[in-house]
Design a protein around this motif. Structure first.
Motif, PDB file in Angstrom:
ATOM      1  N   ASP A  81       4.121  15.451 -12.157  1.00  0.00           N
ATOM      2  CA  ASP A  81       3.342  15.545 -13.397  1.00  0.00           C
ATOM      3  C   ASP A  81       3.966  14.683 -14.499  1.00  0.00           C
ATOM      4  OD1 ASP A  81       1.149  16.417 -14.839  1.00  0.00           O
ATOM      5  OD2 ASP A  81       2.268  18.086 -15.731  1.00  0.00           O
ATOM      6  N   THR A  82       4.239  13.432 -14.133  1.00  0.00           N
ATOM      7  CA  THR A  82       4.837  12.489 -15.078  1.00  0.00           C
ATOM      8  C   THR A  82       3.803  11.478 -15.544  1.00  0.00           C
ATOM      9  OG1 THR A  82       5.508  11.020 -13.307  1.00  0.00           O
ATOM     10  CG2 THR A  82       7.102  12.647 -14.007  1.00  0.00           C
ATOM     11  N   PRO A  83       3.957  10.949 -16.738  1.00  0.00           N
ATOM     12  CA  PRO A  83       3.046   9.895 -17.197  1.00  0.00           C
ATOM     13  C   PRO A  83       3.335   8.575 -16.487  1.00  0.00           C
ATOM     14  CG  PRO A  83       4.687  10.375 -18.872  1.00  0.00           C
ATOM     15  CD  PRO A  83       4.876  11.381 -17.787  1.00  0.00           C
ATOM     16  N   ALA A  84       2.390   7.667 -16.558  1.00  0.00           N
ATOM     17  CA  ALA A  84       2.523   6.375 -15.885  1.00  0.00           C
ATOM     18  C   ALA A  84       3.674   5.554 -16.447  1.00  0.00           C
ATOM     19  CB  ALA A  84       1.217   5.594 -16.013  1.00  0.00           C
ATOM     20  N   GLU A  85       4.040   5.767 -17.715  1.00  0.00           N
ATOM     21  CA  GLU A  85       5.138   5.014 -18.324  1.00  0.00           C
ATOM     22  C   GLU A  85       6.472   5.301 -17.631  1.00  0.00           C
ATOM     23  OE1 GLU A  85       3.193   7.055 -20.258  1.00  0.00           O
ATOM     24  OE2 GLU A  85       1.864   5.516 -21.048  1.00  0.00           O
ATOM     25  N   ILE A  86       6.574   6.437 -16.969  1.00  0.00           N
ATOM     26  CA  ILE A  86       7.794   6.792 -16.248  1.00  0.00           C
ATOM     27  C   ILE A  86       7.647   6.486 -14.759  1.00  0.00           C
ATOM     28  CG2 ILE A  86       9.290   8.717 -15.605  1.00  0.00           C
ATOM     29  CD1 ILE A  86       8.620   9.941 -18.340  1.00  0.00           C
ATOM     30  N   ALA A  87       6.486   6.769 -14.192  1.00  0.00           N
ATOM     31  CA  ALA A  87       6.289   6.619 -12.742  1.00  0.00           C
ATOM     32  C   ALA A  87       6.320   5.155 -12.306  1.00  0.00           C
ATOM     33  CB  ALA A  87       4.973   7.258 -12.326  1.00  0.00           C
ATOM     34  N   VAL A  88       5.772   4.250 -13.096  1.00  0.00           N
ATOM     35  CA  VAL A  88       5.718   2.835 -12.702  1.00  0.00           C
ATOM     36  C   VAL A  88       7.107   2.197 -12.648  1.00  0.00           C
ATOM     37  CG1 VAL A  88       4.859   0.570 -13.378  1.00  0.00           C
ATOM     38  CG2 VAL A  88       3.337   2.536 -13.420  1.00  0.00           C
ATOM     39  N   PRO A  89       7.969   2.348 -13.663  1.00  0.00           N
ATOM     40  CA  PRO A  89       9.321   1.768 -13.539  1.00  0.00           C
ATOM     41  C   PRO A  89      10.137   2.376 -12.394  1.00  0.00           C
ATOM     42  CG  PRO A  89       8.864   2.254 -15.824  1.00  0.00           C
ATOM     43  CD  PRO A  89       7.755   2.839 -15.024  1.00  0.00           C
ATOM     44  N   VAL A  90       9.969   3.669 -12.132  1.00  0.00           N
ATOM     45  CA  VAL A  90      10.681   4.289 -11.017  1.00  0.00           C
ATOM     46  C   VAL A  90      10.205   3.700  -9.697  1.00  0.00           C
ATOM     47  CG1 VAL A  90      11.014   6.461  -9.768  1.00  0.00           C
ATOM     48  CG2 VAL A  90      11.223   6.404 -12.246  1.00  0.00           C
ATOM     49  N   ALA A  91       8.899   3.496  -9.562  1.00  0.00           N
ATOM     50  CA  ALA A  91       8.365   2.877  -8.347  1.00  0.00           C
ATOM     51  C   ALA A  91       8.886   1.443  -8.187  1.00  0.00           C
ATOM     52  CB  ALA A  91       6.838   2.888  -8.378  1.00  0.00           C
ATOM     53  N   ALA A 140       0.830  -1.208   0.000  1.00  0.00           N
ATOM     54  CA  ALA A 140       0.000   0.000   0.000  1.00  0.00           C
ATOM     55  C   ALA A 140       0.864   1.257   0.000  1.00  0.00           C
ATOM     56  CB  ALA A 140      -0.928  -0.006   1.204  1.00  0.00           C
ATOM     57  N   LEU A 141       1.950   1.224   0.726  1.00  0.00           N
ATOM     58  CA  LEU A 141       2.865   2.368   0.761  1.00  0.00           C
ATOM     59  C   LEU A 141       3.514   2.584  -0.597  1.00  0.00           C
ATOM     60  CD1 LEU A 141       4.299   4.532   2.456  1.00  0.00           C
ATOM     61  CD2 LEU A 141       6.010   2.814   3.001  1.00  0.00           C
ATOM     62  N   ILE A 142       3.822   1.496  -1.268  1.00  0.00           N
ATOM     63  CA  ILE A 142       4.431   1.575  -2.600  1.00  0.00           C
ATOM     64  C   ILE A 142       3.459   2.202  -3.599  1.00  0.00           C
ATOM     65  CG2 ILE A 142       5.330   0.202  -4.507  1.00  0.00           C
ATOM     66  CD1 ILE A 142       6.124  -1.851  -2.260  1.00  0.00           C
ATOM     67  N   GLY A 143       2.223   1.750  -3.574  1.00  0.00           N
ATOM     68  CA  GLY A 143       1.217   2.298  -4.480  1.00  0.00           C
ATOM     69  C   GLY A 143       0.956   3.773  -4.231  1.00  0.00           C
ATOM     70  N   THR A 144       0.903   4.145  -2.968  1.00  0.00           N
ATOM     71  CA  THR A 144       0.685   5.551  -2.622  1.00  0.00           C
ATOM     72  C   THR A 144       1.860   6.410  -3.070  1.00  0.00           C
ATOM     73  OG1 THR A 144      -0.594   4.853  -0.704  1.00  0.00           O
ATOM     74  CG2 THR A 144       0.198   7.107  -0.712  1.00  0.00           C
ATOM     75  N   ALA A 145       3.065   5.908  -2.850  1.00  0.00           N
ATOM     76  CA  ALA A 145       4.247   6.668  -3.252  1.00  0.00           C
ATOM     77  C   ALA A 145       4.335   6.806  -4.772  1.00  0.00           C
ATOM     78  CB  ALA A 145       5.498   5.995  -2.715  1.00  0.00           C
ATOM     79  N   GLY A 146       4.007   5.739  -5.496  1.00  0.00           N
ATOM     80  CA  GLY A 146       4.019   5.816  -6.958  1.00  0.00           C
ATOM     81  C   GLY A 146       2.991   6.790  -7.495  1.00  0.00           C
ATOM     82  N   GLY A 147       1.790   6.780  -6.914  1.00  0.00           N
ATOM     83  CA  GLY A 147       0.747   7.724  -7.325  1.00  0.00           C
ATOM     84  C   GLY A 147       1.107   9.157  -6.981  1.00  0.00           C
ATOM     85  N   ALA A 148       1.686   9.361  -5.794  1.00  0.00           N
ATOM     86  CA  ALA A 148       2.101  10.704  -5.391  1.00  0.00           C
ATOM     87  C   ALA A 148       3.221  11.225  -6.287  1.00  0.00           C
ATOM     88  CB  ALA A 148       2.549  10.695  -3.930  1.00  0.00           C
ATOM     89  N   LEU A 149       4.135  10.342  -6.671  1.00  0.00           N
ATOM     90  CA  LEU A 149       5.209  10.750  -7.579  1.00  0.00           C
ATOM     91  C   LEU A 149       4.642  11.194  -8.921  1.00  0.00           C
ATOM     92  CD1 LEU A 149       8.253  10.883  -8.361  1.00  0.00           C
ATOM     93  CD2 LEU A 149       7.998   8.524  -9.139  1.00  0.00           C
ATOM     94  N   ALA A 150       3.688  10.439  -9.435  1.00  0.00           N
ATOM     95  CA  ALA A 150       3.102  10.781 -10.733  1.00  0.00           C
ATOM     96  C   ALA A 150       2.355  12.114 -10.666  1.00  0.00           C
ATOM     97  CB  ALA A 150       2.165   9.671 -11.187  1.00  0.00           C
ATOM     98  N   LEU A 151       1.660  12.364  -9.568  1.00  0.00           N
ATOM     99  CA  LEU A 151       0.915  13.622  -9.439  1.00  0.00           C
ATOM    100  C   LEU A 151       1.847  14.801  -9.156  1.00  0.00           C
ATOM    101  CD1 LEU A 151      -2.184  12.444  -7.405  1.00  0.00           C
ATOM    102  CD2 LEU A 151      -2.101  13.110  -9.804  1.00  0.00           C
TER     103      LEU A 151
END
Length: 59
Positions: free
Chosen positions: A33-43, A19-30
């Motif tokens: 202001d990055t697209p999911a194609e960048i935020a998911v591999p970084v997470a 849950a912490l990982i998902g929240t951090a990935g979503g917060a990073l994307a928001l």
């Protein structure tokens, strides 16, 4: 890509709740202001513990 003799790659998850990982990935994307194609591999790089080791055979 073929494995190389003398190289070991270990990939294992870190001790972080999913849950912490998902929240951090979503917060990073928001926040960035990055697209999911960048935020998911970084997470995934944050979540996974990747170790690359070289070893040699003794002769």
């Amino acid at each position: 890509m073929l494995p190389r003799t003398g190289v070991t790659v270990d990939i294992c998850p870190r001790d972080v709740p999913i849950a912490l990982i998902g929240t951090a990935g979503g917060a990073l994307a928001l926040w960035a202001d990055t697209p999911a194609e960048i935020a998911v591999p970084v997470a995934l790089l944050i979540v996974l513990d990747i170790r690359i080791r070289r070893w040699r055979r003794r002769t």
